[in-house]
Design a protein around this motif. Structure first.
Motif, mmCIF file in Angstrom:
data_model
loop_
_atom_site.group_PDB
_atom_site.id
_atom_site.type_symbol
_atom_site.label_atom_id
_atom_site.label_comp_id
_atom_site.label_asym_id
_atom_site.label_seq_id
_atom_site.Cartn_x
_atom_site.Cartn_y
_atom_site.Cartn_z
ATOM 1 N N UNK A 3 -0.140 22.817 -24.755
ATOM 2 C CA UNK A 3 0.727 22.259 -25.758
ATOM 3 C C UNK A 3 0.939 23.130 -27.107
ATOM 4 N N UNK A 4 0.138 24.162 -27.333
ATOM 5 C CA UNK A 4 0.457 24.880 -28.412
ATOM 6 C C UNK A 4 1.321 26.267 -28.112
ATOM 7 N N UNK A 5 1.668 26.442 -26.702
ATOM 8 C CA UNK A 5 2.407 27.599 -26.743
ATOM 9 C C UNK A 5 3.594 27.383 -25.658
ATOM 10 N N UNK A 6 4.481 27.808 -25.822
ATOM 11 C CA UNK A 6 5.800 27.653 -25.034
ATOM 12 C C UNK A 6 6.366 29.087 -24.491
ATOM 13 N N UNK A 7 6.664 29.202 -23.232
ATOM 14 C CA UNK A 7 7.064 30.457 -22.482
ATOM 15 C C UNK A 7 8.452 30.330 -22.179
ATOM 16 N N UNK A 8 9.332 31.119 -22.512
ATOM 17 C CA UNK A 8 10.831 31.065 -22.207
ATOM 18 C C UNK A 8 11.654 32.016 -22.910
ATOM 19 N N UNK A 9 12.893 32.262 -22.246
ATOM 20 C CA UNK A 9 13.827 33.165 -23.034
ATOM 21 C C UNK A 9 14.112 32.824 -24.595
ATOM 22 N N UNK A 10 14.388 34.095 -25.189
ATOM 23 C CA UNK A 10 14.594 33.617 -26.643
ATOM 24 C C UNK A 10 15.927 33.114 -26.934
ATOM 25 N N UNK A 11 16.966 33.318 -26.026
ATOM 26 C CA UNK A 11 18.215 32.871 -26.404
ATOM 27 C C UNK A 11 18.427 31.370 -25.925
ATOM 28 N N UNK A 12 17.919 30.934 -24.792
ATOM 29 C CA UNK A 12 18.206 29.685 -24.040
ATOM 30 C C UNK A 12 17.484 28.672 -24.927
ATOM 31 N N UNK A 13 18.080 27.207 -24.446
ATOM 32 C CA UNK A 13 17.225 26.236 -25.036
ATOM 33 C C UNK A 13 15.556 26.130 -24.690
ATOM 34 N N UNK A 14 14.790 25.382 -25.337
ATOM 35 C CA UNK A 14 13.449 25.067 -25.026
ATOM 36 C C UNK A 14 13.575 24.305 -23.543
ATOM 37 N N UNK A 15 12.595 24.709 -22.715
ATOM 38 C CA UNK A 15 12.652 24.085 -21.405
ATOM 39 C C UNK A 15 11.923 22.701 -21.503
ATOM 40 N N UNK A 16 12.467 21.623 -20.996
ATOM 41 C CA UNK A 16 11.955 20.223 -21.409
ATOM 42 C C UNK A 16 11.199 19.790 -20.058
ATOM 43 N N UNK A 17 10.246 19.096 -20.378
ATOM 44 C CA UNK A 17 9.354 18.439 -19.171
ATOM 45 C C UNK A 17 9.895 16.783 -19.041
ATOM 46 N N UNK A 18 10.226 16.676 -17.671
ATOM 47 C CA UNK A 18 10.654 15.300 -17.538
ATOM 48 C C UNK A 18 9.587 14.644 -16.463
ATOM 49 N N UNK A 19 9.341 13.439 -16.540
ATOM 50 C CA UNK A 19 8.331 12.746 -15.599
ATOM 51 C C UNK A 19 9.216 11.472 -15.215
ATOM 52 N N UNK A 20 9.442 10.936 -14.107
ATOM 53 C CA UNK A 20 9.827 9.582 -13.713
ATOM 54 C C UNK A 20 11.222 10.027 -13.427
ATOM 55 N N UNK A 21 12.120 8.785 -13.424
ATOM 56 C CA UNK A 21 13.521 9.027 -13.425
ATOM 57 C C UNK A 21 14.265 8.359 -14.655
#
Length: 396
Positions: free
Chosen positions: A278-296
């Protein structure tokens, strides 16, 4: 460490032993310790090295003895030679590479038993720098003990300190005879000895026949090699009784720690894992942050295609998916409701370190779509979106 140099002289059949009566000299590539109470040093040796621009640093006498090859009952194994062998240890100063390593020049007085084939002459030296420690980590020293390297050589005259003296007397150098000659390294307490490596591979290793718990490493010297250096190197170490049990103890310790650490690591991962995620996020610098989705989550354009009075139950499942809650009222089988629930969580990044960024907060969207059907035809569509901000993402 004690080093014994044993030798005898082979007189050619065409010459008389009386013609060979002269002192012998030994060049040793290192410093030696003299015999306590062996007598005063020989000032002629110190004067000899000074005349050649060398600096004496130590003088004394070494233990010289004769040993019979065919000892009789009651005879002494070694017969000391009175006066011993005087020596001088010297260095050369002022060279381009600084002070040279120490070299010892030994004068061995003539003795008739040098040419007696039933006797061996012996010169005993006490050395302190012959063993070199092998670099190791504290873990290796703890479990396997200290390791050392022992190097014995013959005709090794390439050192800066020994070469000038050898070069001056190279015409008077004594050669090896056809009789067997060898370099020997004798190790006591063989039950606690571990020999890691021996070089060259032609060297032999065997247990001593007359000594208990003694091991010998030997290298036969080839007289055909001439002035080529012949070197025997042994890497060895002594281990204690506790270190002998080290493989078993380490295995048992790893097994015990594994059983103890497994549940502990699982518990730590269960509690700390979500907090770190919850405190750190890993992802490319240029792209948007990676979202988490649960359900439909039903997209808005799909909802616009649901037309009350026209869209059927099969069309809803085809457009929105089959992961829906289905509600029916008792007594009204023609009336049903389909509920789609989903959650989208997106991090709001603050500081970036390459692909890793810290998370300031989490934006959470709760989506809920309720579709009412009458006789398998859509009669009403309701969509609800709730937005909130959280410090930690919700599990699931």
């Amino acid at each position: 460490m004690t080093v014994d140099v044993l030798w005898s002289l082979v007189v050619p059949s065409t010459r008389s032993g009386a013609m060979l009566e002269q002192d012998l000299y030994l060049l040793w590539p290192g410093e030696v310790n003299g015999e306590a109470g062996g007598g005063p040093p020989d000032p002629a040796l110190a004067r000899y090295v000074r005349e050649r621009g060398l600096t004496p640093v130590r003088e004394g006498r070494l233990h010289l003895y004769a040993r019979g090859l065919y000892g009789t009952r009651g005879a002494r194994a070694a017969e000391p030679i009175a006066g011993g062998a005087p020596f001088v240890t010297f260095v050369q100063e002022g060279g381009p590479l600084g002070v040279t390593p120490r070299v010892t020049y030994v004068r061995i007085p003539w003795h008739p038993r040098m040419i007696n084939r039933t006797w061996l002459m012996g010169l005993r030296m006490e050395l302190t720098g012959l063993l070199k420690p092998v670099p190791a980590t504290w873990v290796e020293r703890l479990f396997w003990g200290r390791r050392h390297t022992l190097t014995l050589s013959y005709n090794e005259v390439r050192g800066r300190g020994i070469f000038p003296m050898y070069f001056e007397h190279r015409e008077r150098l004594l050669r090896l005879a056809d009789e067997p000659s060898q370099l020997l390294a004798v190790f006591a307490q063989a039950e606690q000895l571990k020999i890691h490596d021996v070089f060259p591979r032609t060297a032999s290793r065997r247990a001593a026949e007359a000594r208990v718990a003694t091991e010998i490493v030997s290298l036969f010297l080839d007289h055909a090699e001439g002035l080529v250096p012949q070197v025997l190197t042994v890497q060895f170490g002594y281990y204690s009784r506790l270190q002998a049990w080290a493989p078993v103890l380490i295995t048992a310790l790893v097994f015990a720690l594994g059983n103890m650490a497994g549940p502990l690591l699982v518990t730590l991962a269960r509690h700390l894992g979500p907090k770190l995620a919850g405190r750190f996020h890993v992802g490319p610098r240029a792209g948007p942050p990676r979202e988490r989705q649960v359900g439909t989550i039903v997209p808005r354009d799909v909802l616009e295609r649901l037309v009350p009075g026209q869209t059927t139950y099969e069309d809803v499942l085809r457009l929105c998916g089959v992961d829906a809650e289905e509600h029916e009222q008792f007594g009204r089988p023609e009336h049903r409701r389909l509920v789609y629930r989903g959650r989208r969580t997106a991090p709001q990044r603050r500081r970036r370190f390459g692909w890793v960024s810290t998370v300031d907060r989490w934006e959470v969207e709760h989506h809920e779509v309720e579709i009412t059907l009458e006789r398998d035809v859509v009669s009403d569509v309701q969509a609800h979106v709730r937005r909130s901000r959280l410090a930690q993402p919700e599990p699931g």
